[in-house]
Write a protein that holds these residues in place. Structure first.
Motif, short mmCIF file in Angstrom:
data_model
loop_
_atom_site.label_atom_id
_atom_site.label_comp_id
_atom_site.label_asym_id
_atom_site.label_seq_id
_atom_site.Cartn_x
_atom_site.Cartn_y
_atom_site.Cartn_z
N ILE A 412 0.85 -1.19 0.00
CA ILE A 412 0.00 0.00 0.00
C ILE A 412 0.89 1.24 0.00
O ILE A 412 2.07 1.18 0.35
CB ILE A 412 -0.95 0.03 1.22
N ASP A 413 0.31 2.37 -0.40
CA ASP A 413 1.08 3.61 -0.43
C ASP A 413 1.53 3.99 0.97
O ASP A 413 0.89 3.64 1.97
CB ASP A 413 0.25 4.74 -1.04
N VAL A 414 2.63 4.72 1.03
CA VAL A 414 3.24 5.09 2.31
C VAL A 414 2.87 6.52 2.69
O VAL A 414 3.03 7.45 1.89
CB VAL A 414 4.77 4.95 2.25
N ALA A 415 2.38 6.67 3.90
CA ALA A 415 2.24 7.98 4.54
C ALA A 415 3.21 7.93 5.72
O ALA A 415 2.88 7.40 6.79
CB ALA A 415 0.82 8.23 5.00
N ALA A 416 4.42 8.42 5.52
CA ALA A 416 5.49 8.25 6.51
C ALA A 416 5.14 8.98 7.82
O ALA A 416 4.73 10.13 7.82
CB ALA A 416 6.80 8.77 5.95
N SER A 417 5.31 8.27 8.92
CA SER A 417 5.10 8.87 10.24
C SER A 417 6.30 9.76 10.59
O SER A 417 7.37 9.63 9.98
CB SER A 417 4.94 7.78 11.29
N PRO A 418 6.15 10.67 11.54
CA PRO A 418 7.31 11.46 11.98
C PRO A 418 8.44 10.54 12.44
O PRO A 418 8.21 9.46 13.01
CB PRO A 418 6.74 12.28 13.14
N VAL A 419 9.67 10.95 12.18
CA VAL A 419 10.83 10.14 12.54
C VAL A 419 10.95 10.07 14.06
O VAL A 419 10.83 11.08 14.77
CB VAL A 419 12.12 10.72 11.93
N ARG A 420 11.19 8.88 14.54
CA ARG A 420 11.36 8.64 15.98
C ARG A 420 12.79 8.17 16.23
O ARG A 420 13.29 7.27 15.55
CB ARG A 420 10.38 7.58 16.45
N THR A 421 13.45 8.75 17.21
CA THR A 421 14.82 8.36 17.55
C THR A 421 14.80 7.34 18.67
O THR A 421 14.17 7.56 19.72
CB THR A 421 15.65 9.58 17.97
N MET A 422 15.50 6.24 18.47
CA MET A 422 15.58 5.16 19.46
C MET A 422 17.05 4.79 19.64
O MET A 422 17.77 4.61 18.65
CB MET A 422 14.77 3.94 19.01
N GLN A 423 17.49 4.69 20.90
CA GLN A 423 18.91 4.41 21.14
C GLN A 423 19.07 3.47 22.32
O GLN A 423 18.40 3.59 23.34
CB GLN A 423 19.68 5.70 21.40
N SER A 424 20.00 2.54 22.15
CA SER A 424 20.37 1.65 23.25
C SER A 424 21.18 2.44 24.27
O SER A 424 22.09 3.20 23.92
CB SER A 424 21.20 0.48 22.72
N LYS A 425 20.88 2.27 25.55
CA LYS A 425 21.61 2.99 26.60
C LYS A 425 23.00 2.40 26.85
O LYS A 425 23.90 3.08 27.33
CB LYS A 425 20.80 3.00 27.90
N ARG A 426 23.15 1.12 26.54
CA ARG A 426 24.46 0.49 26.78
C ARG A 426 25.34 0.57 25.54
O ARG A 426 26.54 0.81 25.65
CB ARG A 426 24.27 -0.96 27.21
#
Length: 612
Positions: A412-426
């Motif tokens: 299906i066509d893409v409606a991109a969500s806002p970019v989310r930043t995810m990072q490992s703490k270790r």
């Protein structure tokens, strides 16, 4: 003549002699791969095959076997999993026996006879094909294959016409029965979604970090293997299309953010103000006209091209019906007609207020939704419905219930969500900027939560086995792959485990949603909070896709964790599944490495849920 044709012809002979054998049954329809068990092994049960009450059959989970006993004017529906004699299955709960009128029995016999005849024609060998061609003209060229090609094309055209005629006959008979086969049914109360008390997340004490992990087996007695996806239902006969492109108008709509256009003539729209049996019957006859074939064929093409699962396909039919017929009774009946013609199992219902509704049979138990029991099977209203309905309990040949398993990403066509930043703490290099398809999130928001075969454990397997979209994988996986490149398998899993443990904010479903709600992996990447089941589902998805390792979900009362099958033995708690060792990995035991079980887990009650 090949063996398949011999089997078909033998079945027809059996049909002719049914009245002489009171205890002999004929298979009317099969779904999900039931098997006949004999001394020589197991063989697939086919429609129109003859069985006796003493025959031993194997019914897999998610399967149904429908039998006709003409001598006693009865129909038997067997759907309880296991292996047993037919007579014993009939007496078990979950199965059903119902009386048939002679008129309806003749209708069912006609479907079996015509279906066998056309199947035999469709599977005829080359010699039979050429004999059925009325005229074989000599080719104008010297091509030695031209004569056969022209003969085959002539036969193919004749077969298509025969198929279309058969389908029209079925619908004409079905429309006639729509006038008569109505009764009042009361709904069964909804089956509530199981309430699971959440276990609060625990942070690994600092003094425990770096300590050697003892290796010990976790005894698990119960293993849950989910039902694998099967091919989707198909029409009883191919849907003939008019391939001319210059004579048909089209209707355009947007489905899941994707432009869709189906062929439809403006003057094909009908009105259905009444929900009376006669009005519904006449409308069904109108929809059976070939002018609607292109619309139906286009929907089936979209199902294939967009990789729509059964639930998504039903939503597409609803959208197309509304766009072509306008919302109301005509739209509902047109949706039901196209759904039925696509091979799905449905029933038509009416309310006291004159509203037409469609009920769909589901191969799963759907939570929090009232249902109607017809012939031992569960039917759910599409949309809202009162607790009492007038229902036409009329089966259609070769119908199959809807499955809620999602086996491949939708195109299906893409409606991109806002970019989310995810990072490992270790592991600080595992820094991910992820975006998902908002069109898919909106679709998942209304997706039914269900279980298979009465086992609540299968609920999580269905979420975990659903693949991520291309939008999600293209933003998430490259960063993870870059971080784990060159690491040992154990270190790579530890990196992914800590990423899931520490990049997500934990919160209880009751607080966020007002009740338990499991996430597809895509949703966990989108929403700001996630609990133990959401983390475990996402973790197993990443490990299977990126690291190519097998995983299982581990259920403890009130908690969901995971275990990973490493190529070599590693230290830590482990379970044995199918003779292979899976080491515990808990995405909610914050900071804990591979092999650590969260404290105070009841291993004696733990269950392993095997994933694809």
């Amino acid at each position: 003549m090949n063996n398949y044709i011999k089997t078909i012809l033998l079945s027809l002979c059996i049909l002719a002699g049914l009245t002489a054998s009171a205890q002999k049954l004929v298979v009317y329809s099969v779904t999900g791969g039931p098997q006949l068990v004999t001394a020589s092994g197991k063989t697939a049960i086919r429609p129109w095959q003859q069985l006796t009450m003493d025959a031993t059959v194997n019914i897999p989970y998610d399967a149904t076997l429908r039998l006709v006993d003409e001598a006693n004017s009865k129909q038997y529906v067997i759907r309880t999993p296991g292996s047993d004699k037919v007579s014993n299955f009939i007496s078990k709960s979950g199965n059903s026996a119902s009386a048939l009128t002679q008129r309806f029995l003749q209708y069912m016999k006609g479907q079996m006879t015509n279906g066998a005849r056309l199947t035999a024609q469709e599977h005829s060998d080359v010699a039979t094909v050429t004999r059925q061609v009325a005229v074989a003209t000599e080719p104008a060229s010297n091509d030695p294959l031209a004569a056969f090609r022209r003969e085959f094309e002539s036969f193919r055209d004749a077969a298509r016409k025969d198929f279309d005629t058969f389908r029209q006959q079925v619908n004409a008979q079905y429309a006639e029965f729509l006038k008569d086969c109505w009764a009042t049914f009361g709904a069964q109360p909804p089956i509530p979604k199981p309430k699971i008390e959440d276990v609060k997340p625990i942070i690994l004490p600092r003094q425990e970090e770096g300590r050697r992990i003892p290796t010990r087996p976790v005894p698990i007695q119960e293993f849950v293997t989910p039902v694998l996806p099967e091919p989707q239902p198909i029409p009883i006969q191919p849907i003939p299309e008019d391939e001319r492109t210059d004579v048909f108008e089209g209707v355009s709509l947007v489905f899941l953010g994707t432009p869709v256009k189906v062929r439809f003539e403006a003057d094909s729209k009908i009105a259905l103000a009444s929900a009376s049996p006669n009005a519904i019957s006449e409308a069904w006859k109108q929809f059976s006209d070939p002018q609607y074939n292109n619309t139906l064929a286009d929907c089936l093409h979209f199902r294939q091209d967009m990789h729509l699962g059964d639930w998504a396909y039903l939503q597409l039919l609803k959208a197309v019906a509304d766009a072509t017929m306008g919302k109301g009774n005509a739209s509902t009946l047109f949706m039901a007609y196209m759904y039925c013609q696509s091979g799905y199992q449905m029933r038509i219902a009416a309310t006291d207020d004159g509203e037409v509704l469609m009920l769909f049979a589901c191969r799963h138990i759907i939570y929090n939704k009232a249902y109607f029991t017809l012939g031992g099977e569960y039917y759910y209203p599409f949309g809202q419905a009162p607790m009492q309905l007038s229902i036409c309990d009329l089966p259609y040949p070769a119908e199959r219930g809807l499955s809620l398993i999602i086996s491949e990403p939708m195109a299906i066509d893409v409606a991109a969500s806002p970019v989310r930043t995810m990072q490992s703490k270790r592991y600080h290099k595992m820094d991910v900027s992820v975006s998902v398809n908002r069109n898919l999130i909106d679709f998942y928001d209304g997706y039914p939560s269900s279980e298979i075969g009465g086992d609540v454990m299968t609920r999580w397997a269905m979420y975990a086995n659903t693949p991520l979209s291309q939008q999600a994988t293209s933003s998430l996986y490259p960063a993870i792959e870059a971080d784990v490149r060159g690491l040992s398998t154990l270190d790579a899993v530890n990196h992914v485990l800590n990423f899931v443990q520490t990049s997500l904010v934990y919160e209880f479903d009751d607080k966020v949603w007002g009740g338990d709600r499991a996430f597809f992996a895509e949703e966990t990447l989108f929403y700001p909070y996630a609990d133990c089941e959401d983390r475990s589902i996402l973790f197993t998805r990443i490990v299977r896709d990126v690291l190519k390792l097998k995983t299982v979900l581990i259920y403890y009362p009130g908690h969901l964790a995971t275990a990973v099958n490493f190529p070599d033995d590693v230290d830590g708690d482990y379970v044995v599944v199918g003779g292979e060792r899976y080491t515990i990995c808990d995405p909610t035991f914050i900071g804990a490495p591979v092999g650590r079980t969260m404290p105070q887990m009841d291993n004696a009650s733990a269950k392993a849920i095997v994933l694809q």
